[in-house]
Write a protein that holds these residues in place. Structure first.
Motif, short mmCIF file in Angstrom:
data_model
loop_
_atom_site.label_atom_id
_atom_site.label_comp_id
_atom_site.label_asym_id
_atom_site.label_seq_id
_atom_site.Cartn_x
_atom_site.Cartn_y
_atom_site.Cartn_z
N SER A 207 -20.92 5.24 12.75
CA SER A 207 -19.60 5.76 12.42
C SER A 207 -19.61 7.24 12.04
CB SER A 207 -19.00 4.95 11.26
OG SER A 207 -19.85 5.03 10.12
N LEU A 208 -20.78 7.87 11.99
CA LEU A 208 -20.87 9.25 11.51
C LEU A 208 -21.37 10.18 12.61
CD1 LEU A 208 -22.58 8.57 8.06
CD2 LEU A 208 -20.16 9.00 8.49
N ASN A 209 -20.74 11.36 12.72
CA ASN A 209 -21.25 12.35 13.67
C ASN A 209 -22.13 13.36 12.92
OD1 ASN A 209 -19.60 14.48 12.59
ND2 ASN A 209 -17.87 13.70 13.79
N ILE A 210 -22.73 14.28 13.67
CA ILE A 210 -23.70 15.19 13.09
C ILE A 210 -23.07 16.10 12.05
CG2 ILE A 210 -25.20 17.17 13.61
CD1 ILE A 210 -25.96 15.76 16.20
N THR A 211 -21.87 16.59 12.30
CA THR A 211 -21.20 17.47 11.34
C THR A 211 -20.95 16.73 10.03
OG1 THR A 211 -20.14 18.73 13.10
CG2 THR A 211 -19.16 18.88 10.91
N GLN A 212 -20.49 15.48 10.13
CA GLN A 212 -20.25 14.69 8.92
C GLN A 212 -21.55 14.45 8.15
OE1 GLN A 212 -18.40 11.41 11.02
NE2 GLN A 212 -16.38 11.90 10.18
N VAL A 213 -22.62 14.14 8.86
CA VAL A 213 -23.92 13.92 8.21
C VAL A 213 -24.38 15.18 7.51
CG1 VAL A 213 -26.36 13.43 8.61
CG2 VAL A 213 -24.62 12.05 9.75
N ALA A 214 -24.23 16.32 8.17
CA ALA A 214 -24.63 17.59 7.56
C ALA A 214 -23.89 17.82 6.25
CB ALA A 214 -24.36 18.74 8.54
N MET A 215 -22.58 17.59 6.25
CA MET A 215 -21.78 17.78 5.04
C MET A 215 -22.20 16.81 3.94
SD MET A 215 -19.57 20.26 5.53
CE MET A 215 -18.25 19.93 4.35
N MET A 216 -22.46 15.56 4.32
CA MET A 216 -22.84 14.54 3.34
C MET A 216 -24.20 14.82 2.71
SD MET A 216 -21.50 11.09 5.27
CE MET A 216 -22.05 9.98 3.97
N CYS A 217 -25.01 15.63 3.38
CA CYS A 217 -26.36 15.93 2.89
C CYS A 217 -26.48 17.35 2.32
CB CYS A 217 -27.38 15.71 4.00
SG CYS A 217 -27.51 13.98 4.50
N GLY A 218 -25.33 18.00 2.08
CA GLY A 218 -25.36 19.28 1.39
C GLY A 218 -25.39 20.51 2.28
N TYR A 219 -25.14 20.36 3.58
CA TYR A 219 -25.15 21.51 4.50
C TYR A 219 -23.72 21.76 5.01
CZ TYR A 219 -30.22 20.81 4.62
OH TYR A 219 -31.54 20.67 4.27
N SER A 220 -23.17 22.89 4.63
CA SER A 220 -21.82 23.22 5.09
C SER A 220 -21.82 23.72 6.53
CB SER A 220 -21.19 24.28 4.18
OG SER A 220 -22.01 25.44 4.15
N ASP A 221 -22.98 24.15 7.02
CA ASP A 221 -23.13 24.67 8.38
C ASP A 221 -23.99 23.69 9.18
OD1 ASP A 221 -23.79 25.98 10.72
OD2 ASP A 221 -24.12 27.93 9.77
N SER A 222 -23.38 23.01 10.15
CA SER A 222 -24.13 22.01 10.92
C SER A 222 -25.22 22.64 11.78
CB SER A 222 -23.17 21.19 11.80
OG SER A 222 -22.49 22.03 12.72
N ASN A 223 -25.03 23.90 12.19
CA ASN A 223 -26.07 24.58 12.97
C ASN A 223 -27.31 24.85 12.11
OD1 ASN A 223 -24.57 24.74 15.40
ND2 ASN A 223 -23.48 26.55 14.65
N TYR A 224 -27.07 25.26 10.86
CA TYR A 224 -28.20 25.46 9.94
C TYR A 224 -28.90 24.14 9.66
CZ TYR A 224 -30.77 26.72 5.72
OH TYR A 224 -31.77 26.91 4.80
N PHE A 225 -28.11 23.09 9.47
CA PHE A 225 -28.67 21.76 9.29
C PHE A 225 -29.55 21.40 10.48
CE2 PHE A 225 -27.84 17.28 10.65
CZ PHE A 225 -28.70 16.65 9.77
N GLY A 226 -29.09 21.69 11.68
CA GLY A 226 -29.87 21.39 12.88
C GLY A 226 -31.19 22.13 12.92
N ARG A 227 -31.18 23.40 12.47
CA ARG A 227 -32.42 24.18 12.48
C ARG A 227 -33.42 23.62 11.47
NH1 ARG A 227 -28.67 28.49 12.87
NH2 ARG A 227 -28.94 29.06 10.67
N ILE A 228 -32.93 23.28 10.27
CA ILE A 228 -33.82 22.71 9.25
C ILE A 228 -34.36 21.36 9.72
CG2 ILE A 228 -33.97 21.82 6.89
CD1 ILE A 228 -33.76 24.83 7.02
#
Length: 250
Positions: A207-228
């Protein structure tokens, strides 16, 4: 003990109960140590003990439910007593539900000895042992345990080393040095590692997309989340999702 089946004498009942009790303790002890090989062996012994203890007095179709309830309790208390942070106790419960529900749905009339069920249980044991080896706080100093607990409570907030040190009443340099000595990671690396570890659980939820997961884990920028994520896991979040079911994420 008049309620005991005629198939089981009082003496046999007591022996079966003792075997079940010690088998539970053995499995819990192995999981607490993060000893996956020992825990897998203990699971087989526990299955046999549960069958001996309950099969004479419980209907066959109820045995799997009883067995899963016993294993769920053991894994929960083993993770708790090993010092696993609270957030991961919840994640472990979700992982068990996800894994074992999938096992049960594959085989409608599952027996305790069915390979599908044992595979699911071993996966849960493996996950619990892995979390304990990597996240247990039991061997850390009180300062580092407090710091990690604080990180866990505020994992989705903007956390800086300076703020953590201020809350804990120590200098930035002292906290950084002690933390690196005890965990092998810098505070920044540890926070990212915890967030990415948590994100992997969420990425497996349909039920969750990558942007939502990034936000739920403390990353406001999904691209930065992807790099980490790629730096720590050696694959992108999309590749991880594809590897674990291939459900659509936008």
């Amino acid at each position: 003990m008049d309620y005991i089946s005629d198939d089981l004498t009082n003496w046999e009942y007591m022996q079966a109960s003792e075997l079940w009790y010690h088998s539970e303790l053995n499995l819990k002890h192995c999981v607490e140590l993060g000893d996956e090989a020992g825990a897998r062996k203990a699971l087989v012994e526990l299955k046999e003990a549960v069958e001996q203890r309950f099969s004479p007095i419980v209907k066959k179709e109820e045995m799997v439910t009883i067995f899963l309830g016993i294993i769920g309790g053991i894994l929960h208390f083993a993770c708790r007593d090993a010092g696993l942070p609270p957030a991961y106790l919840t994640m472990m419960i979700l992982y068990q539900r996800e894994t074992l529900t999938a096992s049960i749905m594959k085989v409608p009339s599952l027996s305790m000895s069915h390979p599908t069920l044992l595979e699911g249980l071993n996966a849960c044991i493996s996950e619990a042992c892995s979390l304990i080896r990597n996240l247990s706080l039991s061997e850390c100093s009180p300062l580092t345990r407090r710091c990690i607990s604080l990180i866990q409570r505020r994992l989705t907030d903007k956390l800086s080393v300076e703020e953590l040190a201020s809350i804990l009443g120590v200098t930035r340099q002292y906290l950084s040095t002690r933390f690196k000595e005890e965990t092998g990671k810098s505070l920044t690396d540890y926070i990212n590692w915890q967030r990415i570890t948590l994100s992997k659980y969420y990425l497996r939820q349909k039920s969750l997309n990558i942007t939502q997961v990034a936000m739920m884990c403390g990353y406001s920028d999904s691209n930065y989340f992807g790099r980490i994520f790629k730096r720590l896991e050696h694959m992108t979040p999309r590749e991880y999702v594809a590897l674990h079911g291939g459900f659509p994420v936008l």
